[in-house]
Design a protein around this motif. Structure first.
Motif, short mmCIF file in Angstrom:
data_model
loop_
_atom_site.label_atom_id
_atom_site.label_comp_id
_atom_site.label_asym_id
_atom_site.label_seq_id
_atom_site.Cartn_x
_atom_site.Cartn_y
_atom_site.Cartn_z
N ILE A 25 -0.64 6.01 4.99
CA ILE A 25 -0.23 7.10 4.11
C ILE A 25 0.63 6.58 2.97
O ILE A 25 0.43 6.94 1.81
N THR A 26 1.57 5.71 3.28
CA THR A 26 2.43 5.13 2.25
C THR A 26 1.61 4.32 1.25
O THR A 26 1.82 4.40 0.04
N GLY A 27 0.66 3.54 1.76
CA GLY A 27 -0.19 2.73 0.88
C GLY A 27 -1.06 3.57 -0.03
O GLY A 27 -1.24 3.25 -1.20
N LEU A 28 -1.60 4.67 0.50
CA LEU A 28 -2.46 5.53 -0.31
C LEU A 28 -1.69 6.24 -1.42
O LEU A 28 -2.30 6.67 -2.41
N ARG A 29 -0.40 6.33 -1.29
CA ARG A 29 0.42 6.94 -2.35
C ARG A 29 0.67 5.99 -3.51
O ARG A 29 1.20 6.41 -4.54
N ARG A 30 0.33 4.73 -3.33
CA ARG A 30 0.50 3.74 -4.40
C ARG A 30 -0.84 3.50 -5.09
O ARG A 30 -1.90 3.56 -4.46
N ILE A 31 -0.80 3.19 -6.36
CA ILE A 31 -2.02 2.91 -7.12
C ILE A 31 -2.76 1.73 -6.53
O ILE A 31 -3.99 1.73 -6.47
N THR A 32 -2.04 0.73 -6.07
CA THR A 32 -2.68 -0.47 -5.51
C THR A 32 -3.33 -0.21 -4.16
O THR A 32 -4.20 -0.95 -3.73
N GLY A 33 -2.91 0.83 -3.46
CA GLY A 33 -3.51 1.18 -2.19
C GLY A 33 -2.99 0.38 -1.02
O GLY A 33 -1.94 -0.26 -1.08
N VAL A 34 -3.74 0.40 0.08
CA VAL A 34 -3.38 -0.25 1.33
C VAL A 34 -3.95 -1.66 1.35
O VAL A 34 -5.15 -1.84 1.15
N ASP A 35 -3.13 -2.63 1.61
CA ASP A 35 -3.57 -4.02 1.77
C ASP A 35 -4.19 -4.14 3.17
O ASP A 35 -3.48 -4.07 4.18
N LEU A 36 -5.50 -4.31 3.23
CA LEU A 36 -6.21 -4.32 4.52
C LEU A 36 -5.83 -5.53 5.37
O LEU A 36 -5.70 -5.41 6.60
N ALA A 37 -5.62 -6.68 4.76
CA ALA A 37 -5.21 -7.87 5.51
C ALA A 37 -3.81 -7.69 6.09
O ALA A 37 -3.54 -8.07 7.23
#
Length: 88
Positions: A25-37
Motif C-alpha cells: 500500500i505504501t509503495g503504490l502511493r509513490r510514483i515509483t511504485g513497489v520494488d518487487l525485489a
C-alpha cells in the motif's frame, strides 16, 4: 526523551500478512511504485505468491509492472483506494 531516552510513545507489532500489505500500500502511493525485489528480499516470498490476485489487477489495467516495480496504472490511479484495499 530526557526521562526515557526515546521519543517512542507506543509501538505496534504487525503480523507478517499486515506488514506485507502495508509495504504494498505504501509503495503504490509513490510514483515509483513497489520494488518487487525489495518485497521478496524482505518477506522471503514474491509479491505474486503473497497476493495471488495481483495478475488480475494487471489484466484489469489497475496496476502495471515496469523495471522491476509494480505501480498503479492509468485506470488504477482513479481507483487507488480500492486497489490498495485489496492488499489489506
Amino acid at each position: 526523551v530526557a526521562a526515557t531516552g526515546t521519543a517512542i510513545a507506543t509501538e505496534e507489532t504487525l503480523s507478517v500478512e499486515t506488514a506485507r500489505g502495508e509495504f504494498v500500500i505504501t509503495g503504490l502511493r509513490r510514483i515509483t511504485g513497489v520494488d518487487l525485489a525489495a518485497f521478496a528480499e524482505r518477506f522471503g516470498v514474491s509479491l505474486d505468491a503473497a497476493f495471488p490476485h495481483t495478475p488480475g489487477l494487471e489484466r484489469d489495467g489497475l496496476v502495471e509492472r515496469a523495471d522491476g516495480r509494480l505501480r498503479l496504472g492509468a485506470r488504477g490511479l482513479r481507483f487507488a483506494d480500492t486497489v490498495a484495499a485489496t492488499y489489506v
